[in-house]
Design a protein around this motif. Structure first.
Motif, PDB file in Angstrom:
ATOM      1  N   ALA A   1      -0.391   4.659  -5.179  1.00 44.35           N
ATOM      2  CA  ALA A   1      -0.129   4.179  -3.826  1.00 44.35           C
ATOM      3  C   ALA A   1       0.388   5.293  -2.934  1.00 44.35           C
ATOM      4  O   ALA A   1      -0.042   5.446  -1.786  1.00 44.35           O
ATOM      5  CB  ALA A   1       0.880   3.030  -3.868  1.00 44.35           C
ATOM      6  N   ARG A   2       1.301   6.102  -3.460  1.00 48.42           N
ATOM      7  CA  ARG A   2       1.833   7.212  -2.669  1.00 48.42           C
ATOM      8  C   ARG A   2       0.772   8.259  -2.400  1.00 48.42           C
ATOM      9  O   ARG A   2       0.862   9.005  -1.433  1.00 48.42           O
ATOM     10  CB  ARG A   2       3.027   7.821  -3.397  1.00 48.42           C
ATOM     11  CG  ARG A   2       4.268   6.934  -3.364  1.00 48.42           C
ATOM     12  CD  ARG A   2       5.423   7.560  -4.108  1.00 48.42           C
ATOM     13  NE  ARG A   2       6.663   6.809  -3.887  1.00 48.42           N
ATOM     14  CZ  ARG A   2       7.812   7.067  -4.509  1.00 48.42           C
ATOM     15  NH1 ARG A   2       7.874   8.061  -5.389  1.00 48.42           N
ATOM     16  NH2 ARG A   2       8.879   6.348  -4.258  1.00 48.42           N
ATOM     17  N   GLY A   3      -0.245   8.311  -3.247  1.00 48.54           N
ATOM     18  CA  GLY A   3      -1.323   9.263  -3.057  1.00 48.54           C
ATOM     19  C   GLY A   3      -2.378   8.812  -2.086  1.00 48.54           C
ATOM     20  O   GLY A   3      -3.338   9.546  -1.825  1.00 48.54           O
ATOM     21  N   GLY A   4      -2.207   7.596  -1.545  1.00 48.10           N
ATOM     22  CA  GLY A   4      -3.118   7.138  -0.505  1.00 48.10           C
ATOM     23  C   GLY A   4      -4.239   6.241  -0.976  1.00 48.10           C
ATOM     24  O   GLY A   4      -5.115   5.892  -0.181  1.00 48.10           O
TER      25      GLY A   4
ATOM     26  N   VAL B   1       0.894  -4.450 -16.958  1.00 48.69           N
ATOM     27  CA  VAL B   1       0.062  -4.629 -15.763  1.00 48.69           C
ATOM     28  C   VAL B   1       0.893  -4.283 -14.534  1.00 48.69           C
ATOM     29  O   VAL B   1       2.009  -4.787 -14.372  1.00 48.69           O
ATOM     30  CB  VAL B   1      -0.451  -6.076 -15.633  1.00 48.69           C
ATOM     31  CG1 VAL B   1      -1.364  -6.215 -14.412  1.00 48.69           C
ATOM     32  CG2 VAL B   1      -1.177  -6.513 -16.902  1.00 48.69           C
ATOM     33  N   SER B   2       0.353  -3.415 -13.679  1.00 43.53           N
ATOM     34  CA  SER B   2       1.006  -3.081 -12.412  1.00 43.53           C
ATOM     35  C   SER B   2       0.033  -3.329 -11.274  1.00 43.53           C
ATOM     36  O   SER B   2      -1.145  -2.985 -11.380  1.00 43.53           O
ATOM     37  CB  SER B   2       1.461  -1.623 -12.389  1.00 43.53           C
ATOM     38  OG  SER B   2       2.445  -1.384 -13.371  1.00 43.53           O
ATOM     39  N   VAL B   3       0.538  -3.900 -10.200  1.00 43.55           N
ATOM     40  CA  VAL B   3      -0.277  -4.229  -9.029  1.00 43.55           C
ATOM     41  C   VAL B   3       0.458  -3.727  -7.798  1.00 43.55           C
ATOM     42  O   VAL B   3       1.682  -3.892  -7.685  1.00 43.55           O
ATOM     43  CB  VAL B   3      -0.504  -5.747  -8.927  1.00 43.55           C
ATOM     44  CG1 VAL B   3      -1.369  -6.082  -7.711  1.00 43.55           C
ATOM     45  CG2 VAL B   3      -1.150  -6.290 -10.203  1.00 43.55           C
ATOM     46  N   VAL B   4      -0.269  -3.118  -6.862  1.00 41.78           N
ATOM     47  CA  VAL B   4       0.316  -2.646  -5.601  1.00 41.78           C
ATOM     48  C   VAL B   4      -0.280  -3.457  -4.462  1.00 41.78           C
ATOM     49  O   VAL B   4      -1.503  -3.491  -4.293  1.00 41.78           O
ATOM     50  CB  VAL B   4       0.045  -1.146  -5.376  1.00 41.78           C
ATOM     51  CG1 VAL B   4       0.702  -0.677  -4.080  1.00 41.78           C
ATOM     52  CG2 VAL B   4       0.561  -0.323  -6.549  1.00 41.78           C
ATOM     53  N   VAL B   5       0.588  -4.118  -3.695  1.00 44.37           N
ATOM     54  CA  VAL B   5       0.140  -4.971  -2.598  1.00 44.37           C
ATOM     55  C   VAL B   5       1.000  -4.701  -1.370  1.00 44.37           C
ATOM     56  O   VAL B   5       2.119  -4.184  -1.489  1.00 44.37           O
ATOM     57  CB  VAL B   5       0.244  -6.469  -2.970  1.00 44.37           C
ATOM     58  CG1 VAL B   5      -0.670  -6.801  -4.140  1.00 44.37           C
ATOM     59  CG2 VAL B   5       1.689  -6.850  -3.297  1.00 44.37           C
ATOM     60  N   PRO B   6       0.520  -5.049  -0.177  1.00 44.21           N
ATOM     61  CA  PRO B   6       1.374  -4.920   1.012  1.00 44.21           C
ATOM     62  C   PRO B   6       2.589  -5.829   0.905  1.00 44.21           C
ATOM     63  O   PRO B   6       2.534  -6.892   0.270  1.00 44.21           O
ATOM     64  CB  PRO B   6       0.450  -5.373   2.157  1.00 44.21           C
ATOM     65  CG  PRO B   6      -0.930  -5.302   1.616  1.00 44.21           C
ATOM     66  CD  PRO B   6      -0.829  -5.553   0.150  1.00 44.21           C
ATOM     67  N   VAL B   7       3.678  -5.422   1.493  1.00 44.24           N
ATOM     68  CA  VAL B   7       4.855  -6.284   1.539  1.00 44.24           C
ATOM     69  C   VAL B   7       4.513  -7.528   2.365  1.00 44.24           C
ATOM     70  O   VAL B   7       4.037  -7.412   3.503  1.00 44.24           O
ATOM     71  CB  VAL B   7       6.050  -5.550   2.161  1.00 44.24           C
ATOM     72  CG1 VAL B   7       7.227  -6.498   2.359  1.00 44.24           C
ATOM     73  CG2 VAL B   7       6.464  -4.372   1.287  1.00 44.24           C
TER      74      VAL B   7
ATOM     75  N   ASP C   1       1.061   4.997   4.578  1.00 41.70           N
ATOM     76  CA  ASP C   1       1.251   4.435   5.920  1.00 41.70           C
ATOM     77  C   ASP C   1       1.656   2.973   5.881  1.00 41.70           C
ATOM     78  O   ASP C   1       1.387   2.227   6.823  1.00 41.70           O
ATOM     79  CB  ASP C   1      -0.034   4.594   6.752  1.00 41.70           C
ATOM     80  CG  ASP C   1      -1.245   3.956   6.073  1.00 41.70           C
ATOM     81  OD1 ASP C   1      -1.081   3.389   4.970  1.00 41.70           O
ATOM     82  OD2 ASP C   1      -2.344   4.030   6.645  1.00 41.70           O
ATOM     83  N   ALA C   2       2.280   2.548   4.806  1.00 38.02           N
ATOM     84  CA  ALA C   2       2.638   1.133   4.686  1.00 38.02           C
ATOM     85  C   ALA C   2       3.776   0.962   3.697  1.00 38.02           C
ATOM     86  O   ALA C   2       3.984   1.790   2.801  1.00 38.02           O
ATOM     87  CB  ALA C   2       1.426   0.327   4.247  1.00 38.02           C
ATOM     88  N   GLU C   3       4.514  -0.131   3.861  1.00 37.48           N
ATOM     89  CA  GLU C   3       5.487  -0.560   2.867  1.00 37.48           C
ATOM     90  C   GLU C   3       4.759  -1.437   1.856  1.00 37.48           C
ATOM     91  O   GLU C   3       4.016  -2.342   2.233  1.00 37.48           O
ATOM     92  CB  GLU C   3       6.619  -1.345   3.525  1.00 37.48           C
ATOM     93  CG  GLU C   3       7.502  -0.504   4.427  1.00 37.48           C
ATOM     94  CD  GLU C   3       8.324   0.496   3.626  1.00 37.48           C
ATOM     95  OE1 GLU C   3       8.996   0.083   2.658  1.00 37.48           O
ATOM     96  OE2 GLU C   3       8.265   1.700   3.950  1.00 37.48           O
TER      97      GLU C   3
END
Length: 234
Positions: A7-10, A48-54, A108-110
């Motif tokens: 996520a930090r890598g874009g 399991v890891s998931v990245v989603v918008p806050v 560019d997002a939380e």
């Protein structure tokens, strides 16, 4: 690549990372662990890891909906899970999954990084200190587990829970559903609070933020963070 680094890598949101083993896992309060259990039919765990918008609203309830999603995946497999506030899924009152939800800043997002560690098949596995009270889905069922089916069920349930999270009215319906599934409520608990203080009393409710309400006999305290131990009866 870990989900947080991706996520930090874009990379686009909606990242899903799954692994059979972890060599540098990280839990609450920065605690580390290795996750390398070998079950009788292969890896014993699933991470399991998931990245989603806050979510726009009710983001504080994300750990609760994650717990409900993991519980749903275990129910779909035939088990009868309960939830231990704030981040454990239990089978037969023993830990069978753990959850960690953290907020991070991506390019560019939380975002929320949602991590789930599922104990799928520990049949015949030697328990070490700290895990001697844990169990697994296969042990509860008495048979092997379809890892792909559990993963698919978890992601489907989590997607539905997160989609509904920001759109629900007040008070959020998730609170009633979590109360019903939570085996902590109604039990005597000892809470190790950040900073070393302790709180003992009966867990009686969740407040509007999803915090555990403990009745000490003198006052009711909403617990925002802490290690909760359920005390034996009497």
């Amino acid at each position: 690549m870990p989900a947080r680094a991706a996520a930090r890598g874009g990379q686009a949101l909606g990242i899903v990372v799954s692994a059979d083993r972890q060599s540098a896992g990280r839990g609450r309060h920065g605690r580390g662990w290795t996750d390398d259990v070998a079950g009788p039919e292969g890896p014993g765990n699933l991470a399991v890891s998931v990245v989603v918008p806050v979510p726009a609203r009710h983001a504080a309830l994300a750990p609760l909906v994650t717990g409900l999603a993991v519980a749903a995946s275990y129910r779909d497999a035939g088990a009868a899970p309960t939830l231990k506030w704030p981040n454990d899924v239990l089978l037969n009152d023993r830990k069978a999954a753990g959850i960690l939800v953290e907020r991070h800043t991506a390019v560019d997002a939380e975002v929320l990084v949602i991590g789930c560690g599922l104990d799928l098949d520990w049949r015949g596995v030697q328990r070490e200190k700290g895990t001697d009270g844990w169990t697994s889905l296969a042990e509860s069922l008495g048979t092997g587990v379809d890892r792909g089916a559990v993963l698919a069920s978890l992601l489907t349930a989590l997607d539905g829970e997160l989609t509904a999270l920001a759109s629900a009215p007040e008070p959020h319906p998730i609170l009633a559903r979590y109360r019903e599934a939570c085996s902590t409520i109604g039990r005597e608990v000892d809470v190790a609070l950040p900073g070393g203080a302790r709180l003992t009393g009966q867990a009686v409710d969740l407040d509007a933020e999803g915090l555990l309400v403990v009745d000490t006999g003198r006052e009711r305290v909403s617990v925002r963070a802490g290690d909760v131990s359920v005390l034996p009866p009497g």
